[in-house]
Write a protein that holds these residues in place. Structure first.
Motif, PDB file in Angstrom:
ATOM      1  N   SER A 199       0.828  -1.216   0.000  1.00  0.00           N
ATOM      2  CA  SER A 199       0.000   0.000   0.000  1.00  0.00           C
ATOM      3  C   SER A 199       0.857   1.260   0.000  1.00  0.00           C
ATOM      4  N   GLU A 200       0.208   2.356  -0.316  1.00  0.00           N
ATOM      5  CA  GLU A 200       0.878   3.657  -0.284  1.00  0.00           C
ATOM      6  C   GLU A 200       1.419   3.945   1.119  1.00  0.00           C
ATOM      7  N   LYS A 201       0.606   3.673   2.151  1.00  0.00           N
ATOM      8  CA  LYS A 201       1.037   3.948   3.526  1.00  0.00           C
ATOM      9  C   LYS A 201       2.219   3.076   3.936  1.00  0.00           C
ATOM     10  N   GLU A 202       2.234   1.835   3.478  1.00  0.00           N
ATOM     11  CA  GLU A 202       3.363   0.948   3.797  1.00  0.00           C
ATOM     12  C   GLU A 202       4.655   1.470   3.172  1.00  0.00           C
ATOM     13  N   ASP A 205       5.809   4.499   5.091  1.00  0.00           N
ATOM     14  CA  ASP A 205       6.430   4.120   6.370  1.00  0.00           C
ATOM     15  C   ASP A 205       7.879   3.669   6.181  1.00  0.00           C
ATOM     16  N   SER A 238      -2.497   6.783   1.143  1.00  0.00           N
ATOM     17  CA  SER A 238      -3.733   6.141   1.566  1.00  0.00           C
ATOM     18  C   SER A 238      -3.488   4.633   1.712  1.00  0.00           C
ATOM     19  N   GLU A 239      -4.580   3.900   1.904  1.00  0.00           N
ATOM     20  CA  GLU A 239      -4.492   2.440   2.014  1.00  0.00           C
ATOM     21  C   GLU A 239      -4.508   1.751   0.642  1.00  0.00           C
ATOM     22  N   LYS A 240      -4.551   2.531  -0.411  1.00  0.00           N
ATOM     23  CA  LYS A 240      -4.608   1.961  -1.764  1.00  0.00           C
ATOM     24  C   LYS A 240      -3.407   1.048  -2.003  1.00  0.00           C
ATOM     25  N   LYS A 241      -3.692  -0.132  -2.583  1.00  0.00           N
ATOM     26  CA  LYS A 241      -2.641  -1.126  -2.811  1.00  0.00           C
ATOM     27  C   LYS A 241      -2.260  -1.207  -4.287  1.00  0.00           C
TER      28      LYS A 241
END
Length: 398
Positions: A199-202, A205, A238-241
């Motif tokens: 995901s974008e957030k991963e 991070d 976002s949470e988009k993968k």
């Protein structure tokens, strides 16, 4: 005197008698010291630098709050600077007041405006000019200045500061190289982590953790980690993968915190199966950017560099539109500042400029690319500083 101050003094209009530096970043730019509460609050009245200009008796005085004074004189070693404290609401006491439990009255309590009156010499016979940062100070601060100094003409020197900041000293160039390396290594780790379903957030991070390992440096809060259609939209992770064949686009930087300097460059990759239309588009944008960089050297008009990149893309994609193809960068808080690489910019490239050279194109609902690097103008050409993370990776990273 610091090289940055020497450079700024070269650009000050010859008819300006004094300069008042009010923004935290320019306080640092001139003095090499980051005033703490000034930086945190971003209020003009917290600290200031007063420079006397174009006189045989030039000086530079640092006006700071009493609570900070001892720290300033500890770290500011330049003997050309006089550090002066004004009294604040903090209530710092002398040891004798506490140990003997008595109040020592001060008859000469000073505000920062009192200090300005003491320092700036006015004349009944001549209306002196004082340069101020109108782009930073509040209307209330300006109104107070006007009410105190009735025989002064205030002149905006915001653009002169930006002009000076656009050509970097050797010390500044070293700072940029250090920051860019930190960003570049963190981004390389992101590139090597790309896979379907991440995901974008991963990805954000991974980048953030890598950057914050370096003391005094933090990831820029505006940094973008965008997948698919999000790569054509301005937004935060976002949470988009990530799906097979989608574009991942990064556009971001790092900040030196109380050292102020910031960075900005971008990468975009197609992960997995390749859409030939996207492959051709990215290749064209990359070639345009490299043509721009190959032609960058001192003396070349910035608008000529814009035309090289813009016309190369437009030759294959006549529908291409773009207002600028890059910008200067310095201490922030904005990531970009003048000069911008536009078709109207008459200024020429100068040795020591650090520019972000970018050729983006975005497609609604699909994504897009930004080919962006940070470039140093040298005596005979341009050096790409963001050279660790490739625009075209190995395997499935195109």
């Amino acid at each position: 005197m610091r090289d940055t101050e020497k450079q700024f003094r070269k650009y000050i209009s010859k008819d300006i008698d004094y300069v008042i530096i009010s923004s935290p970043e320019n306080f640092y730019y001139i003095s090499g010291y980051a005033s703490h509460q000034h930086t945190v609050s971003r209020m003009a009245g917290m600290a200031a630098i007063v420079m006397r200009c174009n006189s045989k008796e030039e000086f530079t005085k640092l006006l700071v709050m009493d609570y900070e004074y001892n720290n300033v004189i500890k770290y500011v070693k330049d003997k050309n600077y006089e550090v002066i404290a004004y009294d604040t609401w903090v209530g710092v006491k002398d040891e004798e007041e506490i140990s003997k439990n008595r109040f020592i009255k001060k008859n000469d309590k000073k505000t920062i405006f009192n200090l300005l009156v003491d320092i700036i010499e006015t004349s009944k016979n001549k209306k002196i000019k004082v340069g101020i940062e109108k782009d930073f100070i509040s209307s209330n601060f300006f109104t107070q200045l006007e009410s105190i100094f009735l025989n002064i003409e205030f002149v905006d020197i915001s653009s002169q500061l930006v002009y000076s900041r656009s050509v970097k000293t050797e010390e500044e160039i070293l700072i940029f190289k250090e920051l860019i390396k930190i960003q570049d290594k963190a981004l390389l780790k992101v590139m090597n982590s790309l896979r379907v379903d991440i995901s974008e957030k991963e990805l954000a991070d991974i980048y953030i953790k890598e950057v914050i390992k370096n003391y005094g440096v933090s990831p820029s809060a505006w940094s973008m980690f965008a997948i698919g259609e999000n790569a054509s939209i301005l937004g935060l992770p976002s949470e988009k993968k990530l799906k097979d064949g989608e574009i991942f686009k990064y556009d971001g930087g790092v900040n030196k915190n109380f050292g102020f300097y910031t960075t900005d460059f971008a990468r975009a990759w197609i992960v997995g199966k390749k859409d030939q239309m996207l492959v051709e588009l990215k290749t064209r944008l990359f070639e345009a950017q490299r043509l721009m960089i190959e032609n960058m050297k001192p003396g070349v008009k910035i608008k000529e560099i814009f035309n090289i990149g813009y016309n190369y893309v437009k030759e294959k994609y006549p529908q291409y539109e773009r207002g600028h193809l890059g910008h200067s960068i310095s201490l922030g808080p904005s990531t970009w500042e003048a000069p911008l690489i536009t078709k109207a910019e008459e200024r020429v490239l100068e040795k020591g400029m650090v520019l972000c050279v970018e050729v983006p194109l975005y497609i609604k609902g699909l994504g897009g690319f930004n080919i962006e690097d940070m470039v140093l103008i040298k005596e005979n050409g341009a050096e790409i500083l963001s050279n660790i993370t490739p625009h075209f990776g190995e395997g499935d990273i195109f």
